[in-house]
Design a protein around this motif. Structure first.
Motif, PDB file in Angstrom:
ATOM      1  N   LEU A 207       5.622  -2.585  -0.503  1.00  0.00           N
ATOM      2  CA  LEU A 207       4.587  -1.742   0.608  1.00  0.00           C
ATOM      3  C   LEU A 207       3.639  -0.990  -0.163  1.00  0.00           C
ATOM      4  N   CYS A 208       2.400  -1.216   0.150  1.00  0.00           N
ATOM      5  CA  CYS A 208       1.273  -0.204  -0.634  1.00  0.00           C
ATOM      6  C   CYS A 208       1.786   0.992  -0.462  1.00  0.00           C
ATOM      7  N   PRO A 209       1.427   1.732  -1.541  1.00  0.00           N
ATOM      8  CA  PRO A 209       1.645   3.124  -1.601  1.00  0.00           C
ATOM      9  C   PRO A 209       0.206   3.735  -1.045  1.00  0.00           C
ATOM     10  N   PHE A 210      -0.891   3.247  -0.838  1.00  0.00           N
ATOM     11  CA  PHE A 210      -2.033   3.646  -0.653  1.00  0.00           C
ATOM     12  C   PHE A 210      -2.570   3.445   0.905  1.00  0.00           C
ATOM     13  N   HIS A 211      -1.878   2.666   1.570  1.00  0.00           N
ATOM     14  CA  HIS A 211      -2.056   2.581   2.901  1.00  0.00           C
ATOM     15  C   HIS A 211      -0.862   2.335   3.652  1.00  0.00           C
ATOM     16  N   ASN A 212      -0.704   2.702   4.913  1.00  0.00           N
ATOM     17  CA  ASN A 212       0.576   2.560   5.544  1.00  0.00           C
ATOM     18  C   ASN A 212       0.380   0.775   6.100  1.00  0.00           C
TER      19      ASN A 212
ATOM     20  N   LYS B 208      -2.347  -4.905  -7.245  1.00  0.00           N
ATOM     21  CA  LYS B 208      -3.671  -5.231  -6.423  1.00  0.00           C
ATOM     22  C   LYS B 208      -3.128  -5.157  -4.870  1.00  0.00           C
ATOM     23  N   CYS B 209      -3.600  -4.587  -3.839  1.00  0.00           N
ATOM     24  CA  CYS B 209      -3.453  -4.556  -2.558  1.00  0.00           C
ATOM     25  C   CYS B 209      -4.389  -5.421  -1.942  1.00  0.00           C
ATOM     26  N   PHE B 210      -3.780  -6.241  -1.064  1.00  0.00           N
ATOM     27  CA  PHE B 210      -4.533  -7.254  -0.134  1.00  0.00           C
ATOM     28  C   PHE B 210      -4.958  -6.581   1.164  1.00  0.00           C
ATOM     29  N   GLY B 211      -4.661  -5.755   1.254  1.00  0.00           N
ATOM     30  CA  GLY B 211      -4.568  -5.068   2.471  1.00  0.00           C
ATOM     31  C   GLY B 211      -5.600  -3.899   2.408  1.00  0.00           C
ATOM     32  N   CYS B 212      -5.741  -2.772   1.412  1.00  0.00           N
ATOM     33  CA  CYS B 212      -6.994  -1.801   1.299  1.00  0.00           C
ATOM     34  C   CYS B 212      -7.556  -2.170   0.097  1.00  0.00           C
ATOM     35  N   GLY B 213      -7.331  -3.111  -0.620  1.00  0.00           N
ATOM     36  CA  GLY B 213      -8.160  -3.410  -1.755  1.00  0.00           C
ATOM     37  C   GLY B 213      -7.695  -2.515  -3.026  1.00  0.00           C
TER      38      GLY B 213
HETATM   39 ZN    ZN Z   1      -3.008  -1.158   0.298  1.00  0.00          ZN
END
Ligand code: ZN
Length: 610
Positions: free
Chosen positions: A38-43, A58-63
């Protein structure tokens, strides 16, 4: 700040185990060649955060993405140099001494600072142990009574400064140099120079205060029983400046990044209660007023600050000071909200009664700076009178003039102007439901009454929207009207953003099709919002066929006049605030006024021809 050669950076990157580094913060599961979490930079609820030990994350949700250095910078909010230092230490790669290392005075001061920090770390541990020792029984009882969970006490490293005058001196004060260091760290004090030193914190709960690197730089201490002062802070030292430190900022940083906001309260126990109940992220001033340095520190971490104040006169006063600081040098993309607790209550009481969710609701219900400004400056003024509005505008001017960004300042003025047209910001006015006569030419507006546009209990915006709505309803029902007046319509500024978007889309359609309304189709508009907007517009009463053209012309003029008036009011507010050195604004104002009269003239001629 030292610059490091690329070869060194590469070496550190090579030696760091990215998976381990990321794994400290994110639970990862292997999937193919990558690890997911789970991305630590967005919920998020489903993992879109991927780590490849050899490549990066790399996060594919928030980039979000990068290497070990970037990860540390992003999660801890630190700079590149700090990330290098930390990862070098972690990977055992020695760093070259920095550029200042040769200056003997710098070396001495840096060494002195290091000694103070090392001492403070030891003292923090000593206080922690004293809390769990037999002598700390009353302190433990106190913390339990205040409702703090043992985990919170542990995590926040709370401690107890033993009673008596020499606990620290006995433990750390062997020799003159050691006593001097205790004094330099603000831990012992003397009645006067040359007299016997004694411990500053005695028989108090102690709250360690950390800088952004996680060093303990000082303490706050609270008495458990009666006495003065109830709270005591470390004095100003080489490492402790209370105007530049916020309690809990270091631990809150990760949560601040994740939430995109921070809550600021006024005291140690307030923050601890909120943290204890799971309200995150929260920081506190050290029992003192907010300073511009505090604000700068917070803006470095986030774009949104929620200020929380007690609902009494002192809280209101502190809030006002915070508001002044907020406007001073305000940049775009800085947001704030002011939360006032019920009179006589503090965050501790409120969160224990309402829980974290209840408190979160209060946070999201905080009022915007401009509304707080109106509430406070509008005290004693009659908002239904133009004079009251003008007085408020004059009171607000010096404050808003502090906003440095001219565009932002202008927007605040506009918003203030719009808000001032809402009667309930002041004394209530009796609501009137009858439509104000929209076509009456305005009386000449004098400078002393710059905020005249309110029409008998109804806002200009509401009256305006009705005509805008009526206009759109006519167009939707009679597309030919649009073709006949396309030129004029495309230049007509509507106040309501959604109606404006609807009109734009209709005009574009009219250019491309014979049936711009797309009769028979339900999903004609580009977004569900616009479709809903069109449906709402069409809910209005239909005009009898023989009156359609007359109505249309009337609406067109009304909307036109009001847009001109709106523009003129904005200019006048600007002149009021900034003055008008070269009269350009005044000339433009006059031109708008003439244009307004010209358009109104059409209306009068039209009416006479009826
Ligand atoms: Zn993210």
């Amino acid at each position: 700040m030292a610059r490091y050669p690329d070869s060194l950076i590469d070496l550190i990157r090579e030696r760091i185990d990215l998976l381990e580094l990321v794994g400290r913060r994110v639970a990862l599961k292997k999937q193919g060649t990558a690890w997911l979490g789970l991305c630590p930079f967005h919920n998020e609820k489903t993992p879109s955060f991927s780590v490849r030990p050899d490549k990066g994350y790399k996060c594919f949700g928030c980039g979000a993405g990068g290497d070990a250095f970037k990860f540390l910078m992003q999660t801890k909010g630190i700079g590149f140099a700090e990330a290098v230092e930390e990862l070098a230490a972690m990977s055992g790669v020695p760093l070259p001494r920095d550029a200042h290392a040769e200056d003997p005075e710098m070396v001495r001061r840096a060494e002195h600072r290091r000694q103070i920090l090392a001492l403070l770390a030891e003292v923090r541990e000593f206080y922690q142990k004293s809390l769990s020792a037999p002598g700390g029984q009353r302190a433990r009882h106190y913390l339990t009574q205040r409702g703090l969970k043992p985990e919170t006490v542990q995590q926040e490293k709370l401690g107890y400064a033993p009673a008596g005058w020499n606990a620290l001196l006995d433990r750390f004060g062997g020799g003159e140099a050691a006593v001097e260091l205790l004094e330099a760290a603000g831990l012992v004090t003397r009645k006067a120079a040359g007299e016997r030193p004694y411990d500053r914190f005695r028989d108090r709960i102690v709250f360690p205060i950390h800088d952004l690197k996680g060093h303990c730089v000082g303490f706050g201490g609270r008495l458990m029983g009666p006495g003065e002062p109830k709270y005591l802070n470390s004095p100003e030292t080489d490492v402790f400046q209370k105007g530049k430190l916020l309690y809990g900022l270091e631990t809150a940083r990760e949560a601040i990044r994740k939430e995109g906001s921070v809550l600021v309260v006024e005291g140690y126990m307030d923050r601890l209660s909120l943290v204890d109940q799971g309200v995150l992220p929260v920081v506190a001033t050290l029992g003192t007023a907010m300073t511009p340095d505090h604000l700068r520190l917070l803006w470095q971490q986030t774009r949104k600050i929620h200020f929380c104040f007690d609902g009494d006169a002192a809280g209101e006063k502190a809030a006002w000071k915070a508001l002044e600081m907020f406007f001073d040098g305000l940049e775009s993309d800085h947001h704030a909200a002011f939360l006032f607790l019920p009179p006589g209550e503090d965050p501790d009481q409120v969160v224990r009664r309402e829980g974290a969710a209840g408190f979160a609701r209060r946070i999201s219900g905080g009022i915007a700076p401009i509304d707080f400004l109106i509430r406070r400056l509008g005290e004693g003024l009659n908002g239904t009178e133009p004079e009251g509005r003008a007085a408020l505008m004059h009171r607000a001017k010096p404050l808003l003039a502090k906003v440095k960004d001219p565009l932002l300042r202008e927007l605040y003025l506009q918003t203030l102007g719009q808000r001032l047209q809402i009667p309930h910001a002041f004394a209530p006015v009796s609501p009137r439901v009858d439509d104000p006569a929209p076509y009456v030419a305005p009386r000449p507006t004098r400078r002393s009454q710059p905020l005249r546009p309110v029409v008998a209990g109804r806002t200009l915006a509401a009256a305006q929207r009705n005509h805008e709505q009526a206009l759109l309803a006519l167009i939707l029902r009679h597309p030919r009207l649009m073709r006949e007046r396309e030129e004029e319509l495309s230049r007509l500024p509507l106040e309501n953003a959604q109606l404006s978007a609807l009109l734009t889309e209709l005009i574009e359609r009219a250019r491309a099709s014979d049936d711009p309304i797309g009769h028979g189709t339900t999903e004609w508009f580009s977004s569900p919002e616009l479709t809903r907007c069109a449906q709402e517009v069409l809910a209005a009463e239909e005009v009898s066929p023989e009156l359609v053209d007359q109505e249309f012309a009337g609406c067109l003029i009304s909307v036109h006049v009001k847009s001109l008036r709106r523009e003129r009011m904005q200019l006048m507010r600007r002149i009021d605030l900034e003055g008008d050195g070269d009269h350009a604004l005044t000339i433009r104002c006059r031109a708008l006024k003439l244009e307004e009269q010209r358009v109104l003239g059409q209306k009068i001629i039209r009416d006479e021809g009826r």
